[in-house]
Design a protein around this motif. Structure first.
Motif, PDB file in Angstrom:
ATOM      1  N   VAL A   1      20.890   1.939 -20.630  1.00 26.96           N
ATOM      2  CA  VAL A   1      21.010   3.303 -21.140  1.00 26.96           C
ATOM      3  C   VAL A   1      19.945   3.593 -22.200  1.00 26.96           C
ATOM      4  CG1 VAL A   1      22.484   4.870 -22.455  1.00 26.96           C
ATOM      5  CG2 VAL A   1      23.458   3.516 -20.615  1.00 26.96           C
ATOM      6  N   LYS A   2      19.781   2.672 -23.138  1.00 27.24           N
ATOM      7  CA  LYS A   2      18.839   2.903 -24.226  1.00 27.24           C
ATOM      8  C   LYS A   2      17.389   2.879 -23.735  1.00 27.24           C
ATOM      9  CE  LYS A   2      19.706   3.434 -27.980  1.00 27.24           C
ATOM     10  NZ  LYS A   2      19.960   4.715 -28.725  1.00 27.24           N
ATOM     11  N   GLN A   3      17.101   2.035 -22.724  1.00 29.73           N
ATOM     12  CA  GLN A   3      15.753   2.020 -22.187  1.00 29.73           C
ATOM     13  C   GLN A   3      15.435   3.326 -21.461  1.00 29.73           C
ATOM     14  OE1 GLN A   3      13.630  -0.179 -22.964  1.00 29.73           O
ATOM     15  NE2 GLN A   3      11.904   0.224 -21.588  1.00 29.73           N
ATOM     16  N   LEU A   4      16.432   3.856 -20.767  1.00 29.63           N
ATOM     17  CA  LEU A   4      16.235   5.144 -20.097  1.00 29.63           C
ATOM     18  C   LEU A   4      16.048   6.255 -21.126  1.00 29.63           C
ATOM     19  CD1 LEU A   4      16.046   6.512 -17.371  1.00 29.63           C
ATOM     20  CD2 LEU A   4      18.531   6.797 -17.386  1.00 29.63           C
TER      21      LEU A   4
ATOM     22  N   TRP B   1      12.926   5.976 -12.993  1.00 27.23           N
ATOM     23  CA  TRP B   1      13.731   6.212 -11.789  1.00 27.23           C
ATOM     24  C   TRP B   1      14.379   4.918 -11.286  1.00 27.23           C
ATOM     25  CZ3 TRP B   1       8.574   7.167 -12.404  1.00 27.23           C
ATOM     26  CH2 TRP B   1       7.666   6.302 -11.767  1.00 27.23           C
ATOM     27  N   ILE B   2      13.743   3.777 -11.526  1.00 28.76           N
ATOM     28  CA  ILE B   2      14.356   2.491 -11.169  1.00 28.76           C
ATOM     29  C   ILE B   2      15.508   2.184 -12.112  1.00 28.76           C
ATOM     30  CG2 ILE B   2      13.966  -0.006 -11.231  1.00 28.76           C
ATOM     31  CD1 ILE B   2      11.280   0.436  -9.928  1.00 28.76           C
ATOM     32  N   ILE B   3      15.281   2.378 -13.403  1.00 26.11           N
ATOM     33  CA  ILE B   3      16.332   2.139 -14.397  1.00 26.11           C
ATOM     34  C   ILE B   3      17.518   3.059 -14.128  1.00 26.11           C
ATOM     35  CG2 ILE B   3      16.895   2.186 -16.857  1.00 26.11           C
ATOM     36  CD1 ILE B   3      13.856   1.722 -17.365  1.00 26.11           C
ATOM     37  N   CYS B   4      17.230   4.325 -13.839  1.00 25.08           N
ATOM     38  CA  CYS B   4      18.285   5.302 -13.603  1.00 25.08           C
ATOM     39  C   CYS B   4      19.060   4.987 -12.331  1.00 25.08           C
ATOM     40  CB  CYS B   4      17.690   6.700 -13.538  1.00 25.08           C
ATOM     41  SG  CYS B   4      18.921   8.018 -13.507  1.00 25.08           S
ATOM     42  N   ALA B   5      18.381   4.501 -11.286  1.00 24.50           N
ATOM     43  CA  ALA B   5      19.062   4.149 -10.049  1.00 24.50           C
ATOM     44  C   ALA B   5      20.048   3.007 -10.285  1.00 24.50           C
ATOM     45  CB  ALA B   5      18.047   3.758  -8.976  1.00 24.50           C
ATOM     46  N   ALA B   6      19.610   1.999 -11.050  1.00 28.52           N
ATOM     47  CA  ALA B   6      20.504   0.882 -11.372  1.00 28.52           C
ATOM     48  C   ALA B   6      21.693   1.359 -12.190  1.00 28.52           C
ATOM     49  CB  ALA B   6      19.731  -0.194 -12.133  1.00 28.52           C
ATOM     50  N   LEU B   7      21.437   2.313 -13.085  1.00 25.72           N
ATOM     51  CA  LEU B   7      22.481   2.869 -13.944  1.00 25.72           C
ATOM     52  C   LEU B   7      23.446   3.752 -13.154  1.00 25.72           C
ATOM     53  CD1 LEU B   7      23.487   3.480 -16.921  1.00 25.72           C
ATOM     54  CD2 LEU B   7      21.943   5.423 -16.847  1.00 25.72           C
ATOM     55  N   ALA B   8      22.886   4.700 -12.403  1.00 25.63           N
ATOM     56  CA  ALA B   8      23.710   5.702 -11.725  1.00 25.63           C
ATOM     57  C   ALA B   8      24.459   5.137 -10.532  1.00 25.63           C
ATOM     58  CB  ALA B   8      22.834   6.870 -11.276  1.00 25.63           C
TER      59      ALA B   8
ATOM     60  N   ARG C   1      23.449  10.971 -11.676  1.00 23.48           N
ATOM     61  CA  ARG C   1      22.924  11.272 -10.331  1.00 23.48           C
ATOM     62  C   ARG C   1      21.966  12.466 -10.375  1.00 23.48           C
ATOM     63  NH1 ARG C   1      28.213   9.801  -9.039  1.00 23.48           N
ATOM     64  NH2 ARG C   1      28.939  11.970  -8.987  1.00 23.48           N
ATOM     65  N   ARG C   2      22.306  13.488 -11.148  1.00 23.32           N
ATOM     66  CA  ARG C   2      21.390  14.621 -11.289  1.00 23.32           C
ATOM     67  C   ARG C   2      20.072  14.174 -11.926  1.00 23.32           C
ATOM     68  NH1 ARG C   2      26.245  17.288 -12.922  1.00 23.32           N
ATOM     69  NH2 ARG C   2      25.648  17.052 -15.114  1.00 23.32           N
ATOM     70  N   LEU C   3      20.193  13.315 -12.892  1.00 26.60           N
ATOM     71  CA  LEU C   3      19.012  12.805 -13.571  1.00 26.60           C
ATOM     72  C   LEU C   3      18.136  12.010 -12.607  1.00 26.60           C
ATOM     73  CD1 LEU C   3      17.492  12.480 -16.197  1.00 26.60           C
ATOM     74  CD2 LEU C   3      19.014  10.592 -16.805  1.00 26.60           C
ATOM     75  N   LEU C   4      18.753  11.218 -11.753  1.00 25.15           N
ATOM     76  CA  LEU C   4      17.994  10.434 -10.782  1.00 25.15           C
ATOM     77  C   LEU C   4      17.224  11.339  -9.828  1.00 25.15           C
ATOM     78  CD1 LEU C   4      17.248   7.706  -9.585  1.00 25.15           C
ATOM     79  CD2 LEU C   4      19.366   7.793  -8.227  1.00 25.15           C
ATOM     80  N   GLU C   5      17.851  12.417  -9.406  1.00 28.35           N
ATOM     81  CA  GLU C   5      17.167  13.358  -8.514  1.00 28.35           C
ATOM     82  C   GLU C   5      15.932  13.948  -9.188  1.00 28.35           C
ATOM     83  OE1 GLU C   5      19.866  16.328  -7.200  1.00 28.35           O
ATOM     84  OE2 GLU C   5      21.168  14.932  -6.109  1.00 28.35           O
ATOM     85  N   GLU C   6      16.073  14.284 -10.459  1.00 32.59           N
ATOM     86  CA  GLU C   6      14.936  14.852 -11.177  1.00 32.59           C
ATOM     87  C   GLU C   6      13.820  13.827 -11.344  1.00 32.59           C
ATOM     88  OE1 GLU C   6      13.793  16.518 -15.617  1.00 32.59           O
ATOM     89  OE2 GLU C   6      15.731  17.064 -14.756  1.00 32.59           O
ATOM     90  N   LEU C   7      14.176  12.601 -11.651  1.00 31.30           N
ATOM     91  CA  LEU C   7      13.165  11.570 -11.887  1.00 31.30           C
ATOM     92  C   LEU C   7      12.410  11.220 -10.610  1.00 31.30           C
ATOM     93  CD1 LEU C   7      15.125   9.216 -14.303  1.00 31.30           C
ATOM     94  CD2 LEU C   7      13.251  10.751 -14.876  1.00 31.30           C
TER      95      LEU C   7
END
Length: 217
Positions: free
Chosen positions: A15-18, A121-128, A176-182
């Motif tokens: 979370v903090k890295q994102l 987008w990789i970090i967010c995918a792992a997160l989301a 998920r919305r954030l991942l789409e944007e990234l």
């Protein structure tokens, strides 16, 4: 819980890295992504890093998890010192400490790869998709079992119920919305995000298998 607590901690690292990518705290300030992306990640961090506790105070979910461990008699001295220990010796060296359970060592090693990718987008995918999407159903199952077994851990029950609520209704959809944007419809980013999500899900599955093996559940 003695092994899973490390996943609670390294979730905060994701979370903090994102947040570092989307809403950096350095000065002078300059926006990198959309205002909506900054709001989504800041809202997720707000809840994870400083949630309102059942007693009216504030604590990160990692700190609340430690309280939960104490309620059922687990010695938390080592895990309480873990964040400072990592800061002093570095994440890579800390993972190799023999006090870290093997399942946690494996899982944190996989998480660190996402963090080190330096691709939001990789970090967010792992997160989301590797965390937020999975947790509500998993934690509801654990919560049901705790209720059936009448295990006296009010904080842990709150922790589980809180994640069922916010991950299912707030953090999950926001991530998920954030991942789409990234990804922004770039085929290469979408491919990398898909691979990261699948890797994260498989790592989670293996993590629980290793815990079950080690603790003979």
């Amino acid at each position: 819980m003695s092994s899973h607590v490390y996943a609670v901690w390294d979730f905060m690292c994701l979370v903090k890295q994102l947040q570092h990518h989307l809403a950096p705290s350095s000065s002078p300030w300059a926006p990198r992504y959309s205002a909506s992306s900054r709001r989504w990640i800041n809202e997720i961090v707000l809840g994870e890093e400083s949630d309102i506790t059942p007693h009216g105070g504030h604590a990160s979910h990692f700190e609340s998890y430690i309280v939960s461990m104490k309620e059922i008699g687990i010695d938390t001295a080592w895990i309480e010192s873990w964040p400072s220990y990592v800061r002093n010796v570095g994440w890579a060296e800390a993972i190799e400490n023999p006090q870290v359970p093997a399942p946690a060592k494996f899982f944190m090693t996989e998480t660190k790869k996402f963090v080190d990718s330096d691709k939001p987008w990789i970090i967010c995918a792992a997160l989301a998709l590797g965390r937020e999407d999975l947790l509500p159903e998993q934690f509801q199952s654990v919560l049901n079992q705790l209720e059936s077994a009448a295990i006296p851990s009010d904080t842990f029950k709150w922790y589980l119920a809180r994640h069922v609520e916010i991950d299912g209704n707030e953090h999950g959809p926001a991530a998920r919305r954030l991942l789409e944007e990234l990804c922004d419809s770039y085929a290469d980013r979408e491919q990398e995000a898909t691979e990261a999500a699948l890797t994260a899900i498989r790592a989670r599955e293996k993590y629980w298998d290793l815990i079950m093996r080690d603790y003979a559940l």
